[in-house]
Design an enzyme around this catalytic site. Structure first.
Site, PDB file in Angstrom:
ATOM      1  N   HIS A  69       0.839  -1.194   0.000  1.00 35.57           N
ATOM      2  CA  HIS A  69       0.000   0.000   0.000  1.00 35.57           C
ATOM      3  C   HIS A  69       0.873   1.242   0.000  1.00 35.57           C
ATOM      4  O   HIS A  69       1.799   1.358   0.810  1.00 35.57           O
ATOM      5  CB  HIS A  69      -0.935   0.017   1.202  1.00 35.57           C
ATOM      6  CG  HIS A  69      -1.821   1.226   1.233  1.00 35.57           C
ATOM      7  ND1 HIS A  69      -2.759   1.479   0.263  1.00 35.57           N
ATOM      8  CD2 HIS A  69      -1.892   2.279   2.104  1.00 35.57           C
ATOM      9  CE1 HIS A  69      -3.383   2.610   0.535  1.00 35.57           C
ATOM     10  NE2 HIS A  69      -2.860   3.118   1.640  1.00 35.57           N
ATOM     11  N   SER A  70       0.588   2.172  -0.920  1.00 37.31           N
ATOM     12  CA  SER A  70       1.290   3.444  -1.024  1.00 37.31           C
ATOM     13  C   SER A  70       2.789   3.187  -1.238  1.00 37.31           C
ATOM     14  O   SER A  70       3.161   2.520  -2.209  1.00 37.31           O
ATOM     15  CB  SER A  70       1.001   4.286   0.220  1.00 37.31           C
ATOM     16  OG  SER A  70       1.294   5.633   0.005  1.00 37.31           O
ATOM     17  N   LEU A  71       3.660   3.670  -0.362  1.00 43.11           N
ATOM     18  CA  LEU A  71       5.087   3.366  -0.501  1.00 43.11           C
ATOM     19  C   LEU A  71       5.316   1.865  -0.581  1.00 43.11           C
ATOM     20  O   LEU A  71       6.168   1.385  -1.335  1.00 43.11           O
ATOM     21  CB  LEU A  71       5.867   3.946   0.677  1.00 43.11           C
ATOM     22  CG  LEU A  71       7.344   3.548   0.773  1.00 43.11           C
ATOM     23  CD1 LEU A  71       8.128   4.057  -0.427  1.00 43.11           C
ATOM     24  CD2 LEU A  71       7.955   4.051   2.087  1.00 43.11           C
ATOM     25  N   SER A 114      -1.583  -0.972  -4.205  1.00 47.34           N
ATOM     26  CA  SER A 114      -2.702  -0.215  -3.639  1.00 47.34           C
ATOM     27  C   SER A 114      -2.305   1.224  -3.319  1.00 47.34           C
ATOM     28  O   SER A 114      -1.231   1.467  -2.766  1.00 47.34           O
ATOM     29  CB  SER A 114      -3.182  -0.915  -2.361  1.00 47.34           C
ATOM     30  OG  SER A 114      -4.054  -0.092  -1.618  1.00 47.34           O
ATOM     31  N   ALA A 139       3.690  -0.373  -2.066  1.00 49.55           N
ATOM     32  CA  ALA A 139       3.504  -0.912  -3.411  1.00 49.55           C
ATOM     33  C   ALA A 139       4.807  -0.830  -4.201  1.00 49.55           C
ATOM     34  O   ALA A 139       5.168  -1.763  -4.932  1.00 49.55           O
ATOM     35  CB  ALA A 139       2.390  -0.161  -4.129  1.00 49.55           C
TER      36      ALA A 139
END
Length: 260
Positions: free
Chosen positions: A96-98, A124, A100
């Site tokens: 998720h975010s970083l 994500s 990913a």
């Protein structure tokens, strides 16, 4: 010891024991994120078949006294070494975010080393790797502005960030993670060869669905975009529609079929 990198991991490599989930979902945290973010996932993602393993980075949780990474390459290099003993059964990556971007780079490094590959990657809340992070760079903000940025994303409870001791513990790893994010350059070369599933919140100011859709260019395998109601942290506590989607995509990637 590699187990320090993971929360929720069965530390004994080898064939699953009776009653032990045969699948591993390695979850890569957002900037400043810890393993607690994934606690409820273990109940909601079919725990009898999916072992949710949260990546624990230095500078948080039980590794609070370790200096955090500030660059992607050394982080990925050390993380791959920690993962090596635990790639003994089908697995997938969720970032998720970083997280990913870290998951994406970790998959590339596994391929370069000839190690097992994830059956799929969930990307994500992040624009595609080839879409650069626009300035200003968050890691260069003052402490107050950095806190305001995190609060605007609904990333942490406001009361936690307003407590001096909590801030003292959180800020170093948070700033270091943003430095990784701000200085990140994606790996060049071949595309991934397994499914990539891109997830987005419909009210996410950092990763609009159209930006998340750019992950299509990262793989020669299957690809899908799913959009959920919510902000950058639409997936907090694994709401039912999200959990259902993750399990459906794992099945499509043949994870459950292979494990059986």
């Amino acid at each position: 010891m590699s187990a320090t990198w993971f929360s929720g991991l069965s530390v004994q490599p080898g064939a699953p024991a009776m009653g032990e989930p045969p699948l591993r979902l390695f979850c890569f945290p957002h900037a400043g994120g810890g393993s607690r973010f994934y606690n409820l996932w273990r109940q909601r993602l079919a725990p009898q078949v999916v072992e949710v393993c949260a990546i624990v980075l230095p500078g948080r949780d039980g590794r609070l006294l370790e200096p955090p990474y500030t660059r992607m390459e050394p982080l990925v290099s050390d993380l791959v070494e920690a993962l090596r003993p635990h790639l003994d059964r089908p697995f997938a990556f969720f970032g998720h975010s970083l997280g990913a971007a870290v998951a994406y780079e970790t998959a590339h490094r596994l391929r370069q080393l000839g190690l097992p590959q994830p059956r799929c990657l969930f990307a994500s809340g992040r624009r595609a790797p080839h879409s650069p992070v626009p300035p200003p760079f968050t890691h260069q903000l003052s402490d107050a502005d950095l806190v305001s940025e995190v609060l605007s994303l609904n990333g942490l409870p406001e009361k936690a960030l307003r407590r001096p001791r909590a801030l003292e513990a959180i800020l170093p790893s948070l700033r270091a993670d943003y430095q990784i994010n701000d200085t990140y350059l994606p790996s060049a070369g071949l595309r991934l060869a397994f499914p990539v599933y891109a997830y987005a919140g419909d009210d996410d100011p950092l990763a609009l669905p159209v930006d998340v859709a750019g992950w299509r260019l990262t793989t020669t395998g299957a690809f899908r975009v799913r959009v959920f109601p919510g902000d950058h942290f639409y997936l907090r506590d694994a709401p039912p529609d999200f959990a259902t989607a993750v399990l459906a995509d794992l099945r499509e990637a043949a994870l459950l079929g292979v494990a059986r």
